[in-house]
Design a protein around this motif. Structure first.
Motif, mmCIF file in Angstrom:
data_model
loop_
_atom_site.group_PDB
_atom_site.id
_atom_site.type_symbol
_atom_site.label_atom_id
_atom_site.label_comp_id
_atom_site.label_asym_id
_atom_site.label_seq_id
_atom_site.Cartn_x
_atom_site.Cartn_y
_atom_site.Cartn_z
ATOM 1 N N ASP A 231 37.277 28.721 -18.550
ATOM 2 C CA ASP A 231 37.231 28.897 -17.099
ATOM 3 C C ASP A 231 36.317 27.829 -16.533
ATOM 4 N N PHE A 232 36.909 26.879 -15.803
ATOM 5 C CA PHE A 232 36.156 25.750 -15.291
ATOM 6 C C PHE A 232 35.711 25.956 -13.842
ATOM 7 N N SER A 234 32.971 27.286 -12.814
ATOM 8 C CA SER A 234 31.529 27.125 -12.650
ATOM 9 C C SER A 234 31.001 26.241 -13.762
ATOM 10 N N ILE A 235 29.787 25.731 -13.567
ATOM 11 C CA ILE A 235 29.162 24.928 -14.621
ATOM 12 C C ILE A 235 28.946 25.783 -15.861
ATOM 13 N N GLY A 236 28.593 27.038 -15.656
ATOM 14 C CA GLY A 236 28.441 27.942 -16.791
ATOM 15 C C GLY A 236 29.727 28.115 -17.574
ATOM 16 N N GLY A 237 30.836 28.175 -16.856
ATOM 17 C CA GLY A 237 32.123 28.292 -17.528
ATOM 18 C C GLY A 237 32.472 27.055 -18.325
ATOM 19 N N VAL A 238 32.165 25.870 -17.762
ATOM 20 C CA VAL A 238 32.399 24.626 -18.503
ATOM 21 C C VAL A 238 31.510 24.584 -19.737
ATOM 22 N N LYS A 277 40.693 24.817 -10.607
ATOM 23 C CA LYS A 277 39.288 25.197 -10.661
ATOM 24 C C LYS A 277 38.399 24.150 -9.981
ATOM 25 N N ALA A 278 37.134 24.509 -9.800
ATOM 26 C CA ALA A 278 36.190 23.652 -9.092
ATOM 27 C C ALA A 278 35.669 22.508 -9.950
ATOM 28 N N ASN A 279 35.953 22.542 -11.248
ATOM 29 C CA ASN A 279 35.502 21.498 -12.156
ATOM 30 C C ASN A 279 36.635 21.047 -13.060
ATOM 31 N N SER A 313 45.724 21.351 -9.122
ATOM 32 C CA SER A 313 44.767 20.405 -9.692
ATOM 33 C C SER A 313 43.343 20.938 -9.700
ATOM 34 N N ASN A 314 42.659 20.731 -10.816
ATOM 35 C CA ASN A 314 41.219 20.928 -10.827
ATOM 36 C C ASN A 314 40.558 19.888 -9.935
#
Length: 537
Positions: A231-232, A234-238, A277-279, A313-314
């Motif tokens: 799950d991209f 959030s930064i935590g997800g990345v 996703k946001a990233n 698209s991300n």
């Protein structure tokens, strides 16, 4: 700065303590011949049919008015006609892709002398091509493929290849770098192949390494799909995706690509992913965790014909400083149903090869520049899209869409050391104004993170880390407790040292800081808390 010649000038700024190394060095190192001015031949412009003219407008119109050019709207969106009219086509530049094979008999490639390279060896670990365990292998099993389309492949590799390097032959489409020296290796699967812990280091070390060993300067990676657990958003997800890929006490396929980039200095172009996703996906995001790779990495989000990010698209997100956006919606390229078939497809898979081809044109344009200088020109001359200052990349589009008109006139900004070794007797003109706006903004971003870290109390840090747990706990069940404990210990050691200022308490804090830095998930939790990165390199 306009039309300025720089010789051996260096203005390097050391990064403040505690910041990850972002090459905070504004420098231009030029070994020049007599002067900077365009070759006289550049005053003659090339028409689509190969004839020449002194009428630049007529030459441009000969390209933009041709159906073969128009069939891929992405060419016009990147102003490729300016490069073509200036005589650039990727001639002599080795470009490549790792993907699901190429239909070599297709009319767009049958005369192109494609190098479909072999990938041979034995698997390092047990694994499988797909997340459901299908097409599995055991450690020690042999593998042997070529870059040609096989029964295990789909149309994806042929479609991507067409965008990069399809022939200019008066029919169908033309690739961005239609005269480049094209190479391909095979993923041994379809676009549904999962680029997770399931795939093998040895296989992809050969797939990427054989391209680099052949002299390929840019490798396109549009292949495959993300692990379904990733799950991209959030930064935590990345960070969770990164931690998972590093699990199992074995080197991953992405380690293989990174190793090849470091060994060969090859540029790696990555599709940012299609999960809205946001990233960007984990492979595009790798320099966030390994900053030394950034100089070889370019992530690519997609735009449609209205220069809008499509719903799939991300965004560039955390990769904005090494990310661009390129045409990736309703792109016409090769199908594999026949040797003349074409098909429309959409995805960041279609955006990335536009950038790979664009790099090929710029490498022909600047024969005296290294890969990092070419990368700098591509990024800093891109057309800004979306919000924010026009000279700073943003979280949605990164630097924006490549502009092959502006890119013919040198860099738009300096991002670090810029090496240009222009031989005696050669000359060139760079007319773009040159700034350091993005470099300055990046330094400001890093300093703000450092200040936030210094100001954060242990209680605030732990509260932020606990909030991060809510976002990633579903993805990272094992290892999270250890990472959280490391972050909390670091906060406690820092509080003790700040109160006492004793040498032994500082030593304890430094040890706790190193422990966090050595754990990617702990480091990501610390960064997401707003306290910035660790002090340790």
């Amino acid at each position: 700065m306009k039309n300025k010649k720089k010789q051996g000038k260096s203005a390097c700024i050391a990064p403040p303590a505690g910041l990850r190394q972002h090459r905070l060095c504004a420098a231009v190192l030029l070994t020049l011949g007599p002067a900077l001015s365009l070759p006289a031949a550049a005053q003659s412009f090339v028409n689509y049919d190969g004839s020449t003219t002194t009428d630049s407008a007529a030459a441009l119109a000969s390209w933009t008015g041709n159906k073969e050019f128009q069939t891929d709207w992405g060419l016009g969106a990147m102003n490729a006609q300016y490069a073509y009219a200036a005589g650039f086509s990727g001639l002599g530049i080795k470009l490549g892709a790792v993907d699901s094979g190429l239909l070599l008999s297709h009319a767009e490639f049958v005369t192109r002398n494609v190098k479909a390279l072999a990938v041979t060896g034995s698997y390092a670990n047990d694994g499988s091509q797909y997340q459901d365990g299908s097409q599995a292998w055991k450690a020690g099993d042999a593998f042997s493929t070529t870059g040609a389309l096989s029964k295990l492949n789909d149309k994806h590799g042929s479609h991507v290849s067409g965008t990069i390097a399809a022939a200019k032959n008066g029919a169908g489409i033309m690739g961005v770098a239609f005269a480049s020296d094209y190479h391909i290796t095979n993923t041994n699967g379809t676009d549904s192949s999962v680029y997770g812990v399931n795939v093998d280091y040895n296989y992809f070390k050969a797939a990427y390494g054989n391209l680099a060993n052949a002299g390929v300067r840019v490798i396109n990676s549009s292949w495959g799909s993300a692990d379904s657990r990733d799950d991209f958003g959030s930064i935590g997800g990345v960070a969770a995706a990164y931690e998972r890929l590093q699990g199992g006490n074995k080197k991953s396929w992405l380690d293989a690509a990174a190793d090849v980039a470091k060994e060969s200095n090859t540029l790696m172009v990555w599709a940012a992913g299609n999960t809205a996703k946001a990233n960007v996906n984990i492979r595009s995001a790798l320099p966030y965790f390994r900053p030394e790779l950034e100089q070889n990495w370019i992530a690519v989000a997609a735009i449609n014909a209205s220069s809008v990010l499509p719903s799939f698209s991300n965004q560039c997100g955390l990769a904005r400083y090494w990310c661009v956006s390129a045409p990736g919606s309703a792109i016409t390229s090769l199908n594999i149903n026949s040797d003349t078939d074409m098909v429309n497809a959409s995805g960041t898979s279609m955006a990335a090869p536009h950038v790979t081809g664009a790099l090929g044109l710029l490498m022909e344009r600047y024969p005296d520049l290294d890969n990092q200088a070419i990368r700098t020109i591509l990024l800093t001359t891109a057309k800004h899209l979306g919000s924010g200052p026009a000279d700073v990349p943003n979280a949605m589009f990164g630097w924006g869409v490549p502009d092959l008109n502006k890119a013919l006139n040198g860099p738009g900004q300096l991002l670090g050391v810029f090496n240009a070794n222009i031989a005696a007797g050669r000359s060139d003109t760079w007319s773009n104004d040159i700034s350091e706006a993005a470099l300055i903004q990046r330094k400001s971003d890093d300093r703000a993170q450092l200040a936030a870290r210094e100001a954060a109390s242990p209680d605030a840090l732990q509260a932020a880390a606990a909030s991060a747990a809510v976002q990633i706990a579903s993805n990272v069940e094992s290892g999270y407790g250890q990472a959280m404990a490391l972050v909390q210990t670091r906060a406690q050691r820092n509080a003790t040292f700040q109160a006492s200022k004793k040498k032994e308490d500082n030593t304890a804090f430094q040890q706790a800081d190193k422990a966090v830095a050595a754990n990617p998930l702990a480091a990501a939790l610390l960064k997401q808390s707003g306290s910035g990165p660790t002090l340790s390199k």
